[in-house]
Scaffold this active site. Structure first.
Site, PDB file in Angstrom:
ATOM      1  N   THR A  98       0.769  -1.274   0.008  1.00 36.70           N
ATOM      2  CA  THR A  98       0.104  -0.038   0.151  1.00 36.70           C
ATOM      3  C   THR A  98       1.244   1.159   0.005  1.00 36.70           C
ATOM      4  O   THR A  98       0.514   2.292  -1.534  1.00 36.70           O
ATOM      5  CB  THR A  98      -0.844   0.210   1.145  1.00 36.70           C
ATOM      6  OG1 THR A  98      -1.806  -0.800   0.842  1.00 36.70           O
ATOM      7  CG2 THR A  98      -1.613   0.639   1.076  1.00 36.70           C
TER       8      THR A  98
ATOM      9  N   HIS B 153       4.353 -10.316   2.966  1.00 38.40           N
ATOM     10  CA  HIS B 153       3.403 -11.039   3.758  1.00 38.40           C
ATOM     11  C   HIS B 153       2.519 -12.281   2.289  1.00 38.40           C
ATOM     12  O   HIS B 153       2.312 -12.709   3.063  1.00 38.40           O
ATOM     13  CB  HIS B 153       2.752 -10.402   4.666  1.00 38.40           C
ATOM     14  CG  HIS B 153       1.137  -9.924   4.225  1.00 38.40           C
ATOM     15  ND1 HIS B 153       0.025  -9.990   3.978  1.00 38.40           N
ATOM     16  CD2 HIS B 153       1.021  -8.426   3.440  1.00 38.40           C
ATOM     17  CE1 HIS B 153      -0.675  -9.282   3.101  1.00 38.40           C
ATOM     18  NE2 HIS B 153       0.081  -8.105   2.917  1.00 38.40           N
TER      19      HIS B 153
ATOM     20  N   ASN C 118      -4.702 -10.332  -8.418  1.00 36.17           N
ATOM     21  CA  ASN C 118      -4.760 -10.079  -6.851  1.00 36.17           C
ATOM     22  C   ASN C 118      -6.003 -11.673  -6.676  1.00 36.17           C
ATOM     23  O   ASN C 118      -7.020 -12.437  -5.780  1.00 36.17           O
ATOM     24  CB  ASN C 118      -4.852  -9.803  -5.650  1.00 36.17           C
ATOM     25  CG  ASN C 118      -5.985  -8.343  -5.625  1.00 36.17           C
ATOM     26  OD1 ASN C 118      -6.135  -7.317  -6.906  1.00 36.17           O
ATOM     27  ND2 ASN C 118      -6.765  -8.232  -5.053  1.00 36.17           N
TER      28      ASN C 118
ATOM     29  N   GLN D 266       1.604  -9.722  -5.670  1.00 34.53           N
ATOM     30  CA  GLN D 266       1.025 -11.271  -5.904  1.00 34.53           C
ATOM     31  C   GLN D 266       1.956 -11.857  -6.778  1.00 34.53           C
ATOM     32  O   GLN D 266       1.796 -13.481  -6.921  1.00 34.53           O
ATOM     33  CB  GLN D 266      -0.473 -11.360  -6.694  1.00 34.53           C
ATOM     34  CG  GLN D 266      -1.533 -10.539  -6.073  1.00 34.53           C
ATOM     35  CD  GLN D 266      -1.493 -11.773  -4.914  1.00 34.53           C
ATOM     36  OE1 GLN D 266      -1.218 -13.278  -4.360  1.00 34.53           O
ATOM     37  NE2 GLN D 266      -2.815 -11.018  -3.405  1.00 34.53           N
TER      38      GLN D 266
ATOM     39  N   THR E 127      13.437   4.652  11.093  1.00 31.38           N
ATOM     40  CA  THR E 127      14.578   4.041  12.258  1.00 31.38           C
ATOM     41  C   THR E 127      14.210   2.132  11.217  1.00 31.38           C
ATOM     42  O   THR E 127      12.967   2.561  11.410  1.00 31.38           O
ATOM     43  CB  THR E 127      14.502   4.220  13.387  1.00 31.38           C
ATOM     44  OG1 THR E 127      15.240   5.137  14.029  1.00 31.38           O
ATOM     45  CG2 THR E 127      15.793   2.899  14.224  1.00 31.38           C
TER      46      THR E 127
ATOM     47  N   CYS F 119      -8.408  -9.073   1.148  1.00 38.95           N
ATOM     48  CA  CYS F 119      -7.703  -7.689   1.551  1.00 38.95           C
ATOM     49  C   CYS F 119      -8.994  -6.347   1.500  1.00 38.95           C
ATOM     50  O   CYS F 119      -8.609  -5.634   3.009  1.00 38.95           O
ATOM     51  CB  CYS F 119      -6.747  -7.380   1.197  1.00 38.95           C
ATOM     52  SG  CYS F 119      -6.440  -8.018  -0.667  1.00 38.95           S
TER      53      CYS F 119
HETATM   54  N1  PLP Z   1      -1.550  -4.671  -4.317  1.00 39.74           N
HETATM   55  C1  PLP Z   1      -1.773  -6.543  -4.310  1.00 39.74           C
HETATM   56  C2  PLP Z   1      -2.055  -6.569  -6.182  1.00 39.74           C
HETATM   57  C3  PLP Z   1      -2.739  -7.135  -4.111  1.00 39.74           C
HETATM   58  O1  PLP Z   1      -3.093  -8.248  -3.650  1.00 39.74           O
HETATM   59  C4  PLP Z   1      -2.637  -6.169  -2.213  1.00 39.74           C
HETATM   60  C5  PLP Z   1      -2.814  -7.256  -0.845  1.00 39.74           C
HETATM   61  O2  PLP Z   1      -4.360  -7.736  -0.945  1.00 39.74           O
HETATM   62  C6  PLP Z   1      -2.114  -5.051  -1.975  1.00 39.74           C
HETATM   63  C7  PLP Z   1      -1.311  -4.175  -3.162  1.00 39.74           C
HETATM   64  C8  PLP Z   1      -2.159  -4.220  -1.375  1.00 39.74           C
HETATM   65  O3  PLP Z   1      -1.160  -5.122   0.582  1.00 39.74           O
HETATM   66  P1  PLP Z   1      -0.824  -4.528   1.522  1.00 39.74           P
HETATM   67  O4  PLP Z   1      -2.467  -4.553   2.452  1.00 39.74           O
HETATM   68  O5  PLP Z   1       0.058  -5.606   2.847  1.00 39.74           O
HETATM   69  O6  PLP Z   1       0.286  -3.153   1.544  1.00 39.74           O
END
Ligand code: PLP
Length: 385
Positions: A73, A204, A154, A182, A240, A328
């Protein structure tokens, strides 16, 4: 008790043993501030540099092109809301090209840019979720400064023709960013062969912890920071450094660099077996993949179960954990913008489940999952008749 079957790796992955060990080691031995020149600081700095090199190796770039951030993000927001205005030199008539199926961490910054006066084109996709490079070229204007085209979606798993689009962008002098959150760990990702200027990485999604990611910034590509503070990471991302998270990300990067060539085909074979078995048990006309499985990530299956709502199906499953859409941002109950973009109506979208496999998925898990889903589907059908 039978263990639960996790088929939601696109939402997030478990943290790998090596990543956990790297984080613990960094907390025990690299707890110093990497900005300090004494022994504690030097060891912390060494771990940060090692992590950077490992991530760089994974995507075939130089260590100084890696900017650690809190996640995808932040990386996406930095490119759209910080780098683009810097490149536009205050001219809010500048133009951005992106797609209808980006993650909200690209779409919402694009909407914010439009509120500020910028112009944005949201490219349509075909029934398989693919952007057409010719449509990209046709959308270019004299004022186009940046394109942001995701490498893999995603929800559908669709892999986008980023290399072709980057070639076109280069011809017109347009900077190109890709959200590879992804794709990393599922298919090989090489920034040289892609030809992109910026690339987003989310820890993650490939067995590192949450709260850490990277933005790849090609040497000599324009950059402007999102945050201002101390001089960490060359002032590109002050604050940091979270050394344990970085060390864990580095360990995961090293692991996937080694495993991606085997894991991709293994997961693809398993995913195709899963789809075939679902069709066999429930009925070929009742189980329909939303997009061609030839152009998707090897681990992803976006599939419709005709006649049942996916949230009812998943809540009836005893073992399977999967998503009805993009996990998400599942709090938003409306029809997924991605499924709408490939032409699904509200009913078809509500029948969709996204399964995503990963490193710890095996054949036995797939067979248990199919039994579970078949039973849940038949029970729901019976209740309705
Ligand atoms: N971009 C894509 C294609 C994603 O699938 C995701 C999370 O599912 C993100 C961005 C955002 O990731 P985060 O919530 O770890 O910042």
């Amino acid at each position: 008790m039978m263990k639960r079957i996790y088929l939601d790796y696109n939402a997030t992955t478990p943290v790998s043993r090596k990543a956990i060990e790297a984080a613990i080691h960094a907390m025990e031995s690299g707890w110093g501030n990497p900005g300090c020149t004494h022994e504690a600081g030097i060891e912390a700095k060494r771990l940060v540099e090692l992590a950077k090199e490992r991530v760089a190796r994974m995507i075939n770039c130089h260590g100084d092109e890696i900017v650690f951030v809190s996640g995808a993000t932040e990386a996406n927001n930095t490119v759209l809301l910080s780098i683009l205005p810097h490149v536009a030199k205050g001219s809010t008539s500048s133009h951005l090209i992106t797609t209808e199926i980006e993650h909200p961490s690209v779409l919402n910054p694009a909407i914010r840019l439009m509120e500020l006066g910028y112009k944005c084109t949201f490219l349509k996709v075909d029934k398989d979720g693919r952007v057409d490079p010719q449509a990209f070229e046709a959308a270019i204007r004299p004022t186009t400064r940046l394109a942001s085209i995701m490498l893999a979606n995603n929800e559908l798993g669709t892999i986008e023709p980023v290399r072709e689009i980057a070639e076109i962008a280069k011809r017109y002098g347009i900077l190109i960013h890709t959200d590879a959150s992804q794709a990393i760990g599922k298919i090989p990702v090489d920034v040289e062969s892609l030809g992109v200027d910026y690339l987003t990485i989310a820890g993650h999604k490939f067995y590192a912890p949450k709260g850490i990611g990277c933005l790849y910034v090609r040497r000599r590509a324009p950059f402007f920071p999102m945050f201002f503070g101390g001089g960490q990471i060359g002032g590109r991302r002050p604050g940091t450094e979270p050394v344990p998270l970085m060390a864990a990300l580095g360990a995961s990067a090293e692991e996937v660099s080694q495993t991606v060539y085997e894991e991709g085909p293994r997961q693809k074979a398993l995913r195709d077996y899963f789809y075939g078995l679902l069709k066999e048990r429930i009925g070929g006309e009742r189980v329909l993949a939303n997009v061609s499985l030839e152009t998707t990530l090897p681990n992803t299956l976006s599939v419709r179960f005709k006649g049942v709502e996916s949230r009812n199906l998943l809540s009836k499953c005893r073992y399977v954990m999967a998503s009805t859409g993009a996990a998400c941002h599942e709090v938003e109950a409306s029809v997924s913008h991605v499924l709408a973009a490939i032409g699904l109506g509200p009913k078809e979208a509500s029948e969709t489940v996204r399964f995503s496999l990963g490193r710890y998925t095996d054949k036995e898990a797939i067979e248990i999952a199919v039994n579970d889903i078949e039973r849940a589907y038949m029970e729901l059908k019976e209740e309705r008749s």
